[in-house]
Each structure stands twice: as C-alpha cells, then as structure tokens.
Design a protein around this motif. Structure first.
Motif, PDB file in Angstrom:
ATOM      1  N   GLY A 105      -2.991   6.720   5.136  1.00 59.27           N
ATOM      2  CA  GLY A 105      -3.208   6.491   6.568  1.00 59.27           C
ATOM      3  C   GLY A 105      -1.923   6.155   7.315  1.00 59.27           C
ATOM      4  N   ILE A 106      -1.009   5.490   6.639  1.00 54.92           N
ATOM      5  CA  ILE A 106       0.257   5.131   7.327  1.00 54.92           C
ATOM      6  C   ILE A 106       1.039   6.418   7.606  1.00 54.92           C
ATOM      7  N   LYS A 107       1.035   7.292   6.604  1.00 58.50           N
ATOM      8  CA  LYS A 107       1.748   8.568   6.759  1.00 58.50           C
ATOM      9  C   LYS A 107       1.130   9.379   7.914  1.00 58.50           C
ATOM     10  N   THR A 108      -0.213   9.396   7.987  1.00 56.82           N
ATOM     11  CA  THR A 108      -0.885  10.130   9.067  1.00 56.82           C
ATOM     12  C   THR A 108      -0.537   9.502  10.420  1.00 56.82           C
ATOM     13  N   PRO A 158      -0.460   1.122  10.982  1.00 58.24           N
ATOM     14  CA  PRO A 158      -1.549   0.326  10.382  1.00 58.24           C
ATOM     15  C   PRO A 158      -1.153  -0.330   9.062  1.00 58.24           C
ATOM     16  N   ARG A 159      -1.922  -1.342   8.676  1.00 53.37           N
ATOM     17  CA  ARG A 159      -1.774  -2.003   7.360  1.00 53.37           C
ATOM     18  C   ARG A 159      -3.072  -1.723   6.602  1.00 53.37           C
ATOM     19  N   PRO A 160      -3.210  -0.548   6.001  1.00 51.09           N
ATOM     20  CA  PRO A 160      -4.507  -0.176   5.426  1.00 51.09           C
ATOM     21  C   PRO A 160      -4.971  -1.122   4.314  1.00 51.09           C
ATOM     22  N   MET A 161      -6.248  -1.445   4.368  1.00 48.31           N
ATOM     23  CA  MET A 161      -6.945  -2.245   3.342  1.00 48.31           C
ATOM     24  C   MET A 161      -6.383  -3.663   3.191  1.00 48.31           C
TER      25      MET A 161
END
Ligand code: KG4
Ligand code: ZN
Length: 378
Positions: free
Chosen positions: A249-252, A234-237
């Motif tokens: 979130g990327i780590k998860t 993902p590319r969060p935010m």
C-alpha cells in the motif's frame, strides 16, 4: 567436532559468495551452547551481480543462474588460496550450502557445486537456510585481538528476531538456538522489495534501498531550509493488533502521489520532491517495523532483539532500533554493515550452529532446493 574448517556457499539470489572459516571449541558439549567457540575467517568473497540486473529493475533469475555458474569455479581457487589451503585437496571438513529460500534455479547451482566438491574432497554437506544465515550474521562478536577473529554472542532467551530483506519480512520468536516460531510476516511485499519498488518509481537505480536511504538522510539534514510541504504516506497495519505487515500500500500511495499530486511535485522541484518522498517512505516503514517489534518484545518478555537481512544496512532504521532496544532494556544484536547483505560467512556460521545444536542431522538426506523454505520449526 572441536575443530573444523567450513566452506560456505551462497547463491540464493544475485550475490555469488564463498568463504572459508575455521572453528575451534574449547569443550565438546552437545547442549547447543555456542559461546565457547572461536571463529576465524580465512577467506570471504562476494561477487554482486546488482549492476547486471539494474536494467531489469530487479533480479532476473536465469541471468543470475548463469552468473553463479560462471563465478563459482573462478572464485573457488582464489578463496582456497586466500585461506592457505591446497587447491586440489583442501582440508575442508564441512561444506555449507544455501538450499532455500531463494530463487530455485540459483539455489540448484550452489547445491550442484557443493555436491561435486563434497565427492571430490570427501567433505560432508550441510544444507543451510538462508534466513537462519542472516540471523547468524548478527550473532558474530568481534574479538578484540584481531579483525578476522570472532566468537558467537551468548543469547539470553527468549529472543525476538526481525528479518528484513529483499524477499522476507518476518518476526520470529527464539527460545533456544535453532528453534524458531514464526509470529508474524508480510502479507504482500517484503520491506526490501518495497524499497526497491519505490526507488524504481522515483527513477532511482536498483537496488533501491541504499538510494532511498541516501536521499532520506539528505532530507533529514536539510530540514530547516525547506518550503514546508508535507508529504504523507500510510502506515499499513500499524494498529492491526497482530504481528503481520503489509508494504504494498505504501508503494501504491507513492505511485498515486506521482500521478496525481503534480502541484506538490512542481512546487518542490524534482530533487526536493524525491528527497521528501524518500524520507516519508523511510519514516512510514520504520514506524511500522518499530511498533510491531516493540509489541512482540513486550508480549514475549524478550531479553534479546536480533535484526538481520539487507535492510538493516539502513542508517535510519538502525538508529531507531538502537533507541527502541535501549528504552525496552533488551540487548540488540545487528550485523556489522559489511555482513548485512547476502554473504557466505553467514551460511557457514549457520551450518556450524546446526551441527552443534542439532542432535539428529540426517547426513544422508538428499539435497533439494526450496524457494519457499521456512526457518520456523516449532
Ligand atoms: O538480504 P539481502 O541482501 O538479500 C535478500 O536476501 O533479499 O537484502 C537485499 C535488500 C534489497 O531489497 C535492498 O534494497 C535492501 O536489502 N537494502 C537496503 C539498504 N541496503 C540494502 N534497504 C534499505 N536501506 C539500505 N541501506
Ligand atoms: Zn538475504
């Protein structure tokens, strides 16, 4: 003061660093301009404790503190000797010491050391912010005549500073030297922390940034020969409409990939899988950093972009920001690779900046470590 020698002390995390710089100015104005300064690096030494902390997968504060206490007195005579100064009564005018942000037990070791030397030598102490130090590492401009001679870049304001390190990810607006307005920051992990955590998940040693970078570059260079299995993170935010970041979130998502996507793992084999994850992770992080910074540059009509902190050692991120700056027509200032991660030179420079632009330094203010100190002042 037109001429001074500054001892810089940095102990905020897992690097013990000392340096001596000599500063000369041709004028003595108090208008905050720093461009007429000549800086000579007389000595600059950093001892990294990374190997000691590697088994813990991150910095272990009490171990770091113990190492700083051991390293500082060993390094000092070497640094003074290299700077050509008398070991007992060196001609040091100012002692610059990091007082935050960082690990408080570590910061206190630097502060106590500075206080002891200040008393012994009769030198004044300037408490210095670590993140402002990172900014100054990007402002150093190498003189053509010598490798150890520098000046400070003339900044065209407004400037946007993107700070990306192991503990911080933030965007600051600068409208003059020494004044910072925080416009966005991470809501969870810092970008360097995300690099370190993802590296750990992939079984790579600490610090993870350089390792991920190495694997991602391998993947970029071997594109054509590969089975094309796409790994997506993902590319969060990315479209949040503000200047904040989120990287946990990327780590998860990487953790999830490792646990659930065994098919992908088996098809690619360990090495190729790691390379693909490293590249996708680096791409995801870079895309978010670029998008937010681009918005900030446009919204504030910035003329200069400063990027600093350990993560700007990353080859891909450097390259992408060079392209962005060119497209947006802004001057890009990033430190030389050797000055990207923690060092004492940046602390001495930031202290010099503070003495020059700040009209109201309280020299009697007691020194105090602050783990969460901010640079934002407006
Ligand atoms: O600024 P710094 O030396 O220390 C802090 O103030 O935190 O930054 C250290 C961080 C670590 O998280 C490390 O993994 C990251 O910088 N780093 C990198 C690279 N080199 C160091 N991250 C990505 N790519 C690199 N080449
Ligand atoms: Zn740092």
């Amino acid at each position: 003061m037109r001429y001074m020698k500054i001892l810089g002390i940095e102990t905020s995390c897992d690097e013990t660093a000392l340096c001596v710089i000599e500063v000369r100015r041709s004028t003595d104005t108090k208008d905050g301009s720093l461009e007429d300064t000549e800086i000579k690096i007389l000595a600059n030494m950093t001892i990294s404790q990374a190997k000691l902390h590697a088994p813990f997968g991150g910095v272990f504060p009490n171990l770091a503190k113990r190492e700083h206490i051991k390293n500082l007195p060993n390094m000092l005579p070497l640094v003074l000797k290299q700077a050509g100064l008398d070991e007992n009564k060196p001609a040091i005018d100012i002692i610059a010491v990091t007082t935050g942000p960082g690990l408080e037990p570590c910061l206190w070791t630097g502060i106590s050391f500075a206080e002891e030397l200040g008393k012994k030598w009769g030198a004044r102490i300037v408490p210095t912010n670590h993140m402002e130090g990172h900014i100054y590492s990007a402002l150093l401009c190498k003189a053509e005549i010598s490798n150890s001679q520098f000046s400070i870049f003339k900044l065209n304001f407004p400037a946007i500073a993107l700070l990306i390190s192991g503990g911080h990810t933030e965007l600051d607006l600068m409208e003059e030297y020494g004044k910072y307005k925080l416009i966005g920051e991470t809501r969870d992990d810092a970008v360097g922390e995300a690099f370190d955590k993802v590296a750990r998940l992939l079984g790579l040693p600490y610090p993870g940034g350089p390792e991920i970078s190495r694997l991602a570059e391998q993947e970029r260079n071997s594109d054509e020969h590969r089975v094309s299995i796409k790994i997506s993170l993902p590319r969060p935010m990315l479209h949040s409409g503000d200047f904040d970041f989120s990287f946990s979130g990327i780590k998860t998502a990487v953790l999830y990939l490792l646990k659930k996507d065994t098919e992908c793992f088996e098809t690619l084999g360990v090495q190729e899988f790691k390379q693909k994850v490293a590249r996708e992770f680096e791409d995801a992080v870079t895309e978010v950093l670029i998008a937010k910074t681009k918005r900030a540059l446009r919204e504030y009509g910035a003329r200069t972009l400063i990027i600093a902190g350990g993560v700007i050692a990353n080859t891909h991120i450097r390259r992408e920001f060079e392209k962005l700056a060119e497209k947006e027509g802004v001057k890009l200032l990033i430190p030389e690779i050797s000055h990207t991660t923690d060092n004492a030179l940046m602390i001495a420079l930031a202290a010099y900046g503070k003495i020059t632009y700040s009209k109201d330094i309280d020299w009697n203010e007691p020194l105090r470590a602050s783990g969460t100190a901010k640079i934002s002042k407006v």
